[in-house]
Design a protein around this motif. Structure first.
Motif: not given
Length: 94
Positions: A49-56, A62-63, A72-77
């Motif tokens: 899987e490829n996962v990115t990080c960006a704002p909603a 950021d998520y 997918l999920h919040q970056v704080g967790d």
């Protein structure tokens, strides 16, 4: 230039995914390409899987995002995100 904050979030997820037996690395093909996380299950390399990080779009927060564009999920967790990715890449589910 890589957005350092988001790269840091992806690197935190790399660590958490490792505790689930998954191999992950931060990837950026060219300097102007988006950065993403490539995750592979070493027991079945076809499970990846490829996962990115960006704002909603509806917030500045950021998520982590699945490759198909779903949040997918919040970056704080990152631990919670790793659990979700590990479930998707679990060989027993396929």
């Amino acid at each position: 230039m890589l957005p350092d904050k988001r790269v840091g979030y992806l690197e935190e997820l790399v660590h958490e995914l490792g505790t689930h037996g998954l191999i992950a690395r931060v990837v950026q093909a060219r300097a102007d390409d988006p950065v993403f996380l490539r995750v592979v299950n070493p027991e079945a390399a076809s499970l990846s899987e490829n996962v990115t990080c960006a704002p909603a779009p509806d917030t500045r927060d950021d998520y982590y995002w699945w490759s198909w564009g779903e949040r997918l999920h919040q970056v704080g967790d990152p631990g919670g995100a790793a659990i979700k990715v590990a479930r998707v890449l679990d060989v027993r589910r396929h």
